[in-house]
Design a protein around this motif. Structure first.
Motif, PDB file in Angstrom:
ATOM      1  N   ALA A  60       0.755  -1.520   0.181  1.00  0.00           N
ATOM      2  CA  ALA A  60       0.369   0.149  -0.524  1.00  0.00           C
ATOM      3  C   ALA A  60       0.806   1.157  -0.139  1.00  0.00           C
ATOM      4  CB  ALA A  60      -0.737  -0.231   1.041  1.00  0.00           C
ATOM      5  N   GLU A  61       1.783   1.396   0.868  1.00  0.00           N
ATOM      6  CA  GLU A  61       3.085   1.993   0.567  1.00  0.00           C
ATOM      7  C   GLU A  61       3.428   2.692  -0.563  1.00  0.00           C
ATOM      8  OE1 GLU A  61       2.587   4.426   2.251  1.00  0.00           O
ATOM      9  OE2 GLU A  61       5.141   5.415   2.906  1.00  0.00           O
ATOM     10  N   ILE A  62       3.678   1.979  -1.356  1.00  0.00           N
ATOM     11  CA  ILE A  62       3.963   1.524  -2.313  1.00  0.00           C
ATOM     12  C   ILE A  62       3.376   2.532  -3.665  1.00  0.00           C
ATOM     13  CG2 ILE A  62       5.539   0.379  -4.666  1.00  0.00           C
ATOM     14  CD1 ILE A  62       6.659  -2.035  -1.952  1.00  0.00           C
ATOM     15  N   ARG A  63       2.385   1.742  -3.282  1.00  0.00           N
ATOM     16  CA  ARG A  63       0.939   2.153  -4.970  1.00  0.00           C
ATOM     17  C   ARG A  63       0.584   3.809  -3.394  1.00  0.00           C
ATOM     18  NH1 ARG A  63      -0.554  -3.146  -4.229  1.00  0.00           N
ATOM     19  NH2 ARG A  63       0.492  -4.128  -6.226  1.00  0.00           N
ATOM     20  N   ARG A  64       1.168   4.385  -2.919  1.00  0.00           N
ATOM     21  CA  ARG A  64       0.906   5.644  -2.376  1.00  0.00           C
ATOM     22  C   ARG A  64       1.663   6.770  -2.979  1.00  0.00           C
ATOM     23  NH1 ARG A  64       2.818   9.540   0.395  1.00  0.00           N
ATOM     24  NH2 ARG A  64       4.207   7.762   1.749  1.00  0.00           N
ATOM     25  N   ILE A  65       2.784   5.973  -3.381  1.00  0.00           N
ATOM     26  CA  ILE A  65       3.843   6.622  -3.588  1.00  0.00           C
ATOM     27  C   ILE A  65       3.799   6.855  -5.324  1.00  0.00           C
ATOM     28  CG2 ILE A  65       6.596   6.963  -3.938  1.00  0.00           C
ATOM     29  CD1 ILE A  65       6.179   5.954  -1.256  1.00  0.00           C
ATOM     30  N   GLU A  66       3.178   5.809  -6.084  1.00  0.00           N
ATOM     31  CA  GLU A  66       3.190   5.367  -7.025  1.00  0.00           C
ATOM     32  C   GLU A  66       2.382   6.407  -7.768  1.00  0.00           C
ATOM     33  OE1 GLU A  66       1.299   1.897  -8.739  1.00  0.00           O
ATOM     34  OE2 GLU A  66       2.252   2.405 -10.535  1.00  0.00           O
ATOM     35  N   LYS A  67       1.308   6.353  -7.275  1.00  0.00           N
ATOM     36  CA  LYS A  67       0.315   7.881  -7.273  1.00  0.00           C
ATOM     37  C   LYS A  67       0.481   9.282  -7.148  1.00  0.00           C
ATOM     38  CE  LYS A  67      -4.887   8.037  -6.201  1.00  0.00           C
ATOM     39  NZ  LYS A  67      -5.815   8.801  -5.228  1.00  0.00           N
ATOM     40  N   MET A  68       1.395   9.361  -6.329  1.00  0.00           N
ATOM     41  CA  MET A  68       2.055  10.731  -6.426  1.00  0.00           C
ATOM     42  C   MET A  68       2.889  11.004  -6.915  1.00  0.00           C
ATOM     43  SD  MET A  68       4.483  11.949  -3.389  1.00  0.00           S
ATOM     44  CE  MET A  68       2.969  11.636  -1.201  1.00  0.00           C
ATOM     45  N   MET A  69       3.779  10.214  -7.651  1.00  0.00           N
ATOM     46  CA  MET A  69       5.026  10.526  -8.178  1.00  0.00           C
ATOM     47  C   MET A  69       5.355   9.994  -9.495  1.00  0.00           C
ATOM     48  SD  MET A  69       7.873  10.429  -5.338  1.00  0.00           S
ATOM     49  CE  MET A  69       7.707  11.147  -3.861  1.00  0.00           C
ATOM     50  N   THR A  70       3.964   9.147  -9.831  1.00  0.00           N
ATOM     51  CA  THR A  70       3.854   9.156 -11.507  1.00  0.00           C
ATOM     52  C   THR A  70       3.469  10.062 -12.566  1.00  0.00           C
ATOM     53  OG1 THR A  70       2.644   7.323 -12.820  1.00  0.00           O
ATOM     54  CG2 THR A  70       1.279   8.144 -11.379  1.00  0.00           C
ATOM     55  N   TYR A  72       2.937   9.663 -15.449  1.00  0.00           N
ATOM     56  CA  TYR A  72       1.670   9.264 -16.410  1.00  0.00           C
ATOM     57  C   TYR A  72       0.444   9.528 -16.573  1.00  0.00           C
ATOM     58  CZ  TYR A  72       5.145   4.934 -17.110  1.00  0.00           C
ATOM     59  OH  TYR A  72       6.539   4.716 -17.239  1.00  0.00           O
ATOM     60  N   THR A  73      -0.290  10.267 -15.720  1.00  0.00           N
ATOM     61  CA  THR A  73      -1.113  10.793 -15.611  1.00  0.00           C
ATOM     62  C   THR A  73      -1.272  12.258 -15.059  1.00  0.00           C
ATOM     63  OG1 THR A  73      -1.688  11.110 -12.980  1.00  0.00           O
ATOM     64  CG2 THR A  73      -1.965   8.542 -14.311  1.00  0.00           C
ATOM     65  N   ASP A  74      -1.831  13.358 -15.028  1.00  0.00           N
ATOM     66  CA  ASP A  74      -2.267  14.500 -15.378  1.00  0.00           C
ATOM     67  C   ASP A  74      -2.551  15.249 -13.971  1.00  0.00           C
ATOM     68  OD1 ASP A  74      -1.000  14.735 -18.229  1.00  0.00           O
ATOM     69  OD2 ASP A  74      -3.185  15.840 -18.680  1.00  0.00           O
ATOM     70  N   THR A  75      -3.356  14.002 -13.091  1.00  0.00           N
ATOM     71  CA  THR A  75      -3.956  14.003 -11.785  1.00  0.00           C
ATOM     72  C   THR A  75      -2.734  13.847 -10.640  1.00  0.00           C
ATOM     73  OG1 THR A  75      -4.698  12.201 -11.439  1.00  0.00           O
ATOM     74  CG2 THR A  75      -5.813  14.063 -12.202  1.00  0.00           C
ATOM     75  N   GLU A  77       1.004  14.082  -8.333  1.00  0.00           N
ATOM     76  CA  GLU A  77       1.565  15.570  -7.761  1.00  0.00           C
ATOM     77  C   GLU A  77       2.160  15.986  -8.822  1.00  0.00           C
ATOM     78  OE1 GLU A  77       3.203  16.432  -3.796  1.00  0.00           O
ATOM     79  OE2 GLU A  77       1.333  15.212  -3.358  1.00  0.00           O
ATOM     80  N   VAL A  78       3.373  14.683  -9.352  1.00  0.00           N
ATOM     81  CA  VAL A  78       3.974  14.995 -10.144  1.00  0.00           C
ATOM     82  C   VAL A  78       3.450  15.150 -12.108  1.00  0.00           C
ATOM     83  CG1 VAL A  78       5.934  14.108 -11.780  1.00  0.00           C
ATOM     84  CG2 VAL A  78       5.954  13.843  -9.552  1.00  0.00           C
ATOM     85  N   GLY A  79       2.229  14.882 -12.137  1.00  0.00           N
ATOM     86  CA  GLY A  79       1.138  15.520 -13.783  1.00  0.00           C
ATOM     87  C   GLY A  79       1.038  16.524 -13.182  1.00  0.00           C
ATOM     88  N   ILE A  80       0.613  17.792 -12.090  1.00  0.00           N
ATOM     89  CA  ILE A  80       0.053  18.617 -11.914  1.00  0.00           C
ATOM     90  C   ILE A  80       1.148  19.656 -11.900  1.00  0.00           C
ATOM     91  CG2 ILE A  80      -0.887  19.985 -10.669  1.00  0.00           C
ATOM     92  CD1 ILE A  80      -2.323  17.804  -8.706  1.00  0.00           C
ATOM     93  N   ILE A  81       2.327  19.430 -11.710  1.00  0.00           N
ATOM     94  CA  ILE A  81       3.684  20.166 -11.849  1.00  0.00           C
ATOM     95  C   ILE A  81       3.445  20.052 -13.713  1.00  0.00           C
ATOM     96  CG2 ILE A  81       5.780  20.589 -11.794  1.00  0.00           C
ATOM     97  CD1 ILE A  81       6.426  18.885  -9.005  1.00  0.00           C
ATOM     98  N   ASN A  82       3.487  18.897 -14.279  1.00  0.00           N
ATOM     99  CA  ASN A  82       4.098  19.154 -15.367  1.00  0.00           C
ATOM    100  C   ASN A  82       2.797  19.796 -16.383  1.00  0.00           C
ATOM    101  OD1 ASN A  82       6.529  17.349 -14.551  1.00  0.00           O
ATOM    102  ND2 ASN A  82       5.436  15.316 -15.223  1.00  0.00           N
TER     103      ASN A  82
END
Ligand code: AMP
Ligand code: MG
Length: 340
Positions: A60-70, A72-75, A77-82
């Protein structure tokens, strides 16, 4: 199928210490962050149910980070910066802010060889496509203008990419971070020994041991040219171990191997070596530095390893039909070459 899943999980052989008899091993595999993940807990006291729940919390911890840092999506945190590149200053979590700062510090130390703003080039090379193409020279020249860690602007908890079209890609460091966080979750729950492997980024946590001084596990390093074979083995205790290789996310055209680790100075894959393995105190450092040293290449890369406190490394490169390798001084006598 994603080509990252094609390779089996690299075996990790446990060198059980005599004082710890009857250690139970609980292990599960899954996929996350575009690769395989395995979490193993070694404990003589926890029940199978409890071990399962602990492994779930690490996933679950790994998936939390994936969701934040991928990216591949615009949603994310990294996607929003991009999406906001050239327009919006974005407030981000402390966790992402810190990882971006760490990334930029590695860019500064390597004169830009490591650069998480390499995203536009990674996207153009599109190594995950079923028919990847070499981007045109003019496209690469144009995209190189959008790469540059100095154009990532930090302001208290906010991040701004100065040019439209810039893109953050944390592919070289986020997996290591996720491994460290997963180990942290296990530690917090009282686990005394565990190994997390996220696509070749390993976190080894074995209470009371440290790196090469007190080995508990033998890590087999992949052979960069023979699928399913191993180049050699290293014995380590609590540490992070990561390998970057030109055999992942790659294609061969005109006899040339094009792969996913890009030299931000040229826009083309870094061509000097075949793989780099770094042993560090944690997986984030090992992940970032295996990529960084790969880009620096054989001589500058080994110089970097020698000069950096707390890390050791193995560099493998092709010489004609054979492979050659160099170990950093601290690995002399600690590495066993496989007979291939
Ligand atoms: P790794 O497998 O950890 O070596 O990371 C490689 C991944 O990092 C690539 O798939 C890209 O997403 C990204 N990347 C490629 N080149 C660089 C670079 N020079 N600096 C930072 N990240 C990079
Ligand atoms: Mg890396």
């Amino acid at each position: 199928m994603n080509r990252w899943f094609a390779m089996a999980v690299p075996p990790i052989l446990l060198l059980l210490s005599c004082s710890r008899h009857e250690v139970h091993r609980y292990s599960r595999e899954s996929t996350a962050m575009d690769t395989y993940v395995s979490v193993t807990v070694y404990d003589s006291e926890v029940s199978p149910q409890r071990a399962n729940a602990l492994i779930d919390s690490a996933f679950a911890e790994i998936r939390r980070i994936e969701k934040m840092m991928t990216d591949y999506t615009d949603t994310s945190e990294v996607g929003i910066i991009n999406v906001g590149a050239g327009k919006d200053t974005v407030t981000v979590s402390e966790e992402l802010f810190a990882l971006l700062k760490t990334s930029v510090s590695y860019s500064e130390k390597s004169n830009g060889a490591f650069d998480v703003s390499v995203g536009p080039l990674v996207k153009a090379w599109d190594f995950l496509s079923s028919e990847p193409e070499i981007p045109s020279k003019s496209k690469i020249r144009m995209l190189l203008q959008l790469v540059g860690y100095r154009n990532i602007v930090f302001d208290s908890t906010k991040v701004f990419l100065q040019e439209r079209g810039m893109r953050i890609d944390l592919g070289a460091i986020a997996k290591g971070h996720a491994v460290d966080r997963a180990i942290e979750v296990l530690k917090r729950n009282g686990v005394k020994s565990s190994i997390v492997d996220l696509g070749g980024n390993l976190g080894i946590w074995w209470e009371g041991t440290h790196s090469l001084e007190s080995p508990v596990a033998e890590i087999l390093v992949r052979h960069p040219r023979k699928e399913g074979k191993f180049f050699g083995a290293l014995k380590v205790g609590t540490s992070g171990v990561s390998t970057s290789g030109d055999y992942q996310r790659c294609f061969i055209k005109g006899g040339v191997r094009y792969h996913h680790i890009i030299n931000p100075a040229t826009g083309y894959p870094a061509m000097d070596v075949g793989s780099v393995t770094i042993i560090a105190d944690d997986a984030t450092t090992a992940d970032a530095l295996s990529t960084l040293v790969f880009v620096l290449g054989r001589e500058k890369g080994m110089d970097f390893i020698r000069k950096t406190k707390g890390i050791e490394g193995l560099i493998v490169w092709e010489e004609g039909d054979t492979l050659n390798y160099e170990l950093s001084p601290g690995l002399e006598g600690k590495f066993r070459r496989s007979d291939d």
